[in-house]
Design an enzyme around this catalytic site. Structure first.
Site, PDB file in Angstrom:
ATOM      1  N   CYS A  99       0.850  -1.253  -0.064  1.00 25.92           N
ATOM      2  CA  CYS A  99      -0.043   0.209   0.211  1.00 25.92           C
ATOM      3  C   CYS A  99       0.763   1.273  -0.012  1.00 25.92           C
ATOM      4  O   CYS A  99       1.304   1.676  -1.099  1.00 25.92           O
ATOM      5  CB  CYS A  99      -0.939  -0.128   1.267  1.00 25.92           C
ATOM      6  SG  CYS A  99      -2.603   0.932   0.942  1.00 25.92           S
ATOM      7  N   ARG A 136     -12.763   5.909  -0.509  1.00 24.37           N
ATOM      8  CA  ARG A 136     -11.672   5.070  -0.514  1.00 24.37           C
ATOM      9  C   ARG A 136     -11.930   3.439  -1.153  1.00 24.37           C
ATOM     10  O   ARG A 136     -13.069   3.135  -1.013  1.00 24.37           O
ATOM     11  CB  ARG A 136     -11.073   4.893   1.083  1.00 24.37           C
ATOM     12  CG  ARG A 136     -10.598   6.286   1.681  1.00 24.37           C
ATOM     13  CD  ARG A 136     -10.209   6.009   3.201  1.00 24.37           C
ATOM     14  NE  ARG A 136      -9.068   5.232   3.439  1.00 24.37           N
ATOM     15  CZ  ARG A 136      -7.695   5.435   3.023  1.00 24.37           C
ATOM     16  NH1 ARG A 136      -7.571   6.800   2.633  1.00 24.37           N
ATOM     17  NH2 ARG A 136      -6.762   4.688   3.235  1.00 24.37           N
ATOM     18  N   HIS A 211      -3.689  -5.634   2.116  1.00 20.44           N
ATOM     19  CA  HIS A 211      -3.074  -6.021   3.636  1.00 20.44           C
ATOM     20  C   HIS A 211      -3.584  -7.508   4.107  1.00 20.44           C
ATOM     21  O   HIS A 211      -4.077  -8.058   3.028  1.00 20.44           O
ATOM     22  CB  HIS A 211      -3.780  -4.973   4.483  1.00 20.44           C
ATOM     23  CG  HIS A 211      -3.349  -3.469   4.336  1.00 20.44           C
ATOM     24  ND1 HIS A 211      -2.254  -2.881   4.792  1.00 20.44           N
ATOM     25  CD2 HIS A 211      -4.020  -2.643   3.383  1.00 20.44           C
ATOM     26  CE1 HIS A 211      -2.344  -1.522   4.107  1.00 20.44           C
ATOM     27  NE2 HIS A 211      -3.479  -1.493   3.342  1.00 20.44           N
TER      28      HIS A 211
HETATM   29  N1  GLN Z   1      -2.060   6.818   2.283  1.00 16.52           N
HETATM   30  C1  GLN Z   1      -2.037   5.855   1.114  1.00 16.52           C
HETATM   31  C2  GLN Z   1      -3.486   5.861   0.536  1.00 16.52           C
HETATM   32  O1  GLN Z   1      -4.481   6.328   1.198  1.00 16.52           O
HETATM   33  C3  GLN Z   1      -1.757   4.508   1.718  1.00 16.52           C
HETATM   34  C4  GLN Z   1      -3.055   3.982   2.853  1.00 16.52           C
HETATM   35  C5  GLN Z   1      -2.178   2.749   3.350  1.00 16.52           C
HETATM   36  O2  GLN Z   1      -0.940   2.113   3.314  1.00 16.52           O
HETATM   37  N2  GLN Z   1      -3.094   2.001   3.897  1.00 16.52           N
HETATM   38  O3  GLN Z   1      -3.727   5.365  -0.580  1.00 16.52           O
END
Ligand code: GLN
EC number: 6.3.5.13
Length: 267
Positions: A99, A136, A211
């Protein structure tokens, strides 16, 4: 069982980059190597580390981070340290980057707020967060590994078609340049929710939005990392003894069932 073979795991910025339990990837590699009798050292690679520390590791693990932490990391990962990361990955050191980490190993990341963060440009990809009001990408993720060499080697190890099970949570959208995708999204959104790609695979480095953390759910990937690292370090093929993965496999089948996926020939 005892062994003189040693595996050194470099863990990128443990205090800044370990969202959603990504430290589980480090623990999984550590334990699975120890269970085979290898000596393991985990070396944090952070603000107090040098380029020589980066050069000393056999596997690199980088987790996710929030935009703010990514800025702090990139202010530190400059000069000789940036070069050392490039040398390692370009020369085939295996790694798994989740990520926020691949966003920084790519060409740049544009956060929801604030200025573009220049990345290390090791992966030919760019990531842009479309803004705080954009939804998101959150949820379960299932990916068929399509990266050709990795897919072949995982299939040889498992005797089946390799699927990865994970969980994504990111605002940034990633677009690949010349780099190969890690896989094809079977369930979820992946790199950008549009082109069906997920992650990237370059030399022996795996970039992913999964993840989970990724490795406990997909232990054969941890074994691929260990095997590849030992082969490169000791310049000989090393066969890993089998472990009892029945719980992980049950977890995977439960997830495939919950998502109504019937994936033939998969582990
Ligand atoms: N900040 C990054 C995003 O929101 C990565 C988030 C994360 O590593 N979970 O895309």
């Amino acid at each position: 069982m005892s062994s003189t073979l040693e595996l050194v795991i470099g863990w990128l910025y443990p205090r800044l980059m370990s969202t959603y339990g990504d430290r589980g990837n480090v623990i999984t590699i550590e334990r699975r190597a120890q269970w085979r009798g290898y000596n393991v050292r985990v070396v944090p690679l952070d603000q107090s580390s040098t380029a020589a520390d980066i050069h000393s590791v056999d596997i690199i693990v980088g987790g996710g981070a929030q935009d703010r932490q990514q800025e702090i990391v990139m202010r530190d990962l400059q000069g000789a340290k940036a070069e050392a990361m490039g040398d390692k990955i370009n020369n085939g050191t295996p790694g798994v980057f989740t990520c926020g980490s691949p966003q920084l190993l790519g060409k740049y990341y544009e956060p929801a707020l604030g200025k573009r963060i220049e990345g290390l440009g090791i992966f030919d990809l760019v990531s842009v967060h479309p803004g705080e009001n954009t939804q998101r990408c959150i949820g379960n993720l299932v990916v068929e590994v399509t990266a050709s060499r990795l897919g072949r080697e995982l299939a040889e190890m498992t005797g089946t078609k390799p699927y990865l099970v994970g969980f994504e949570n990111h605002g940034g959208r990633t677009r690949l340049g010349e780099v190969e995708a890690l896989g094809r999204v079977v369930y979820g959104l992946g790199n950008n929710g549009e082109d069906g790609t997920e992650g990237a695979f370059y030399q022996n480095a795996i970039a992913t939005y999964s993840h989970g953390p990724l490795l406990p759910k997909n232990p054969f990937v941890a074994d691929w990392l260990i095997q590849t690292a030992l082969r490169l370090k000791y310049q000989q093929a090393i066969a890993l003894s089998p472990l009892d993965d029945s719980l992980a496999l049950q977890g995977r089948s439960a997830m495939f069932k919950r998502l109504n996926l019937s994936l033939p020939h998969s582990v």
